[in-house]
Design a protein around this motif. Sequence first.
Motif, PDB file in Angstrom:
ATOM      1  N   ASP A  43      -4.644  -1.585  -1.772  1.00 53.12           N
ATOM      2  CA  ASP A  43      -4.055  -0.656  -0.778  1.00 53.12           C
ATOM      3  C   ASP A  43      -4.155   0.671  -1.185  1.00 53.12           C
ATOM      4  O   ASP A  43      -4.351   1.689  -0.373  1.00 53.12           O
ATOM      5  N   ASN A  44      -3.614   1.294  -2.572  1.00 54.13           N
ATOM      6  CA  ASN A  44      -3.660   2.566  -2.810  1.00 54.13           C
ATOM      7  C   ASN A  44      -4.879   3.067  -2.983  1.00 54.13           C
ATOM      8  O   ASN A  44      -5.313   4.202  -2.428  1.00 54.13           O
ATOM      9  N   LEU A  45      -5.942   2.201  -3.553  1.00 53.02           N
ATOM     10  CA  LEU A  45      -7.317   2.957  -3.717  1.00 53.02           C
ATOM     11  C   LEU A  45      -8.040   3.222  -2.367  1.00 53.02           C
ATOM     12  O   LEU A  45      -8.928   3.957  -2.205  1.00 53.02           O
ATOM     13  N   CYS A  46      -7.709   2.223  -1.412  1.00 57.42           N
ATOM     14  CA  CYS A  46      -8.296   2.375  -0.155  1.00 57.42           C
ATOM     15  C   CYS A  46      -7.591   2.985   0.825  1.00 57.42           C
ATOM     16  O   CYS A  46      -8.112   2.927   2.222  1.00 57.42           O
ATOM     17  N   ALA A  47      -6.578   3.590   0.656  1.00 57.83           N
ATOM     18  CA  ALA A  47      -5.710   4.631   1.515  1.00 57.83           C
ATOM     19  C   ALA A  47      -6.682   5.614   2.336  1.00 57.83           C
ATOM     20  O   ALA A  47      -7.281   6.193   1.607  1.00 57.83           O
ATOM     21  N   ASP A  48      -6.396   5.613   3.633  1.00 58.36           N
ATOM     22  CA  ASP A  48      -7.268   6.826   4.264  1.00 58.36           C
ATOM     23  C   ASP A  48      -6.707   8.080   4.338  1.00 58.36           C
ATOM     24  O   ASP A  48      -7.586   8.739   4.779  1.00 58.36           O
ATOM     25  N   ASP A  49      -5.426   7.968   3.989  1.00 54.12           N
ATOM     26  CA  ASP A  49      -4.696   9.198   4.009  1.00 54.12           C
ATOM     27  C   ASP A  49      -5.431  10.608   3.126  1.00 54.12           C
ATOM     28  O   ASP A  49      -5.393  10.176   1.990  1.00 54.12           O
ATOM     29  N   SER A  50      -6.128  11.350   3.670  1.00 57.15           N
ATOM     30  CA  SER A  50      -6.671  12.581   2.921  1.00 57.15           C
ATOM     31  C   SER A  50      -5.749  13.149   1.706  1.00 57.15           C
ATOM     32  O   SER A  50      -6.311  13.750   0.642  1.00 57.15           O
ATOM     33  N   ARG A  51      -4.513  13.246   1.667  1.00 58.23           N
ATOM     34  CA  ARG A  51      -3.554  13.696   0.699  1.00 58.23           C
ATOM     35  C   ARG A  51      -3.747  12.515  -0.310  1.00 58.23           C
ATOM     36  O   ARG A  51      -3.114  12.844  -1.493  1.00 58.23           O
ATOM     37  N   GLU A  52      -4.287  11.241  -0.250  1.00 59.29           N
ATOM     38  CA  GLU A  52      -4.037  10.305  -1.257  1.00 59.29           C
ATOM     39  C   GLU A  52      -5.259  10.443  -2.287  1.00 59.29           C
ATOM     40  O   GLU A  52      -5.315   9.479  -3.158  1.00 59.29           O
ATOM     41  N   LYS A  53      -5.954  11.435  -2.403  1.00 51.55           N
ATOM     42  CA  LYS A  53      -7.051  11.481  -3.413  1.00 51.55           C
ATOM     43  C   LYS A  53      -6.493  11.289  -4.715  1.00 51.55           C
ATOM     44  O   LYS A  53      -7.083  10.741  -5.771  1.00 51.55           O
TER      45      LYS A  53
END
Length: 120
Positions: A43-53
């Motif tokens: 879930d953390n790896l595949c998050a779509d949120d751009s701030r999630e890099k």
Amino acid sequence: MSDVFHVKLQALKLLSEILQKRENFSVMVKFISYPSHLHLMIDNLCADDSREKGMKFQAFHVFKFFVANPKKGKTILNVLRARRTEILRTLIEMKRTEEQSEIEYGRELPLLIDRIRELE
């Protein structure tokens, strides 16, 4: 960015550092045996949120333990197979953007892509 985001990011970073230490091998083996932990990392790896890099980067360094484990349990394999398409899409995108960003995954990223592709 919110405090929750920063706490989550720091927790993932600490988890990654703990699991990488040789003296914590038994902790790492136990951690990667739980499908719920794998789901959280995916879930953390595949998050779509751009701030999630940053989150993706830290999740990647925990996720790789699940994939690299030569003694994966059947439940872990089932999760990896069930979410294979989502994982591959994310890893391939990370590889593509790695060339354009300062984030580097080294030789591990292509290896993980190959390992996930091999799952059937």
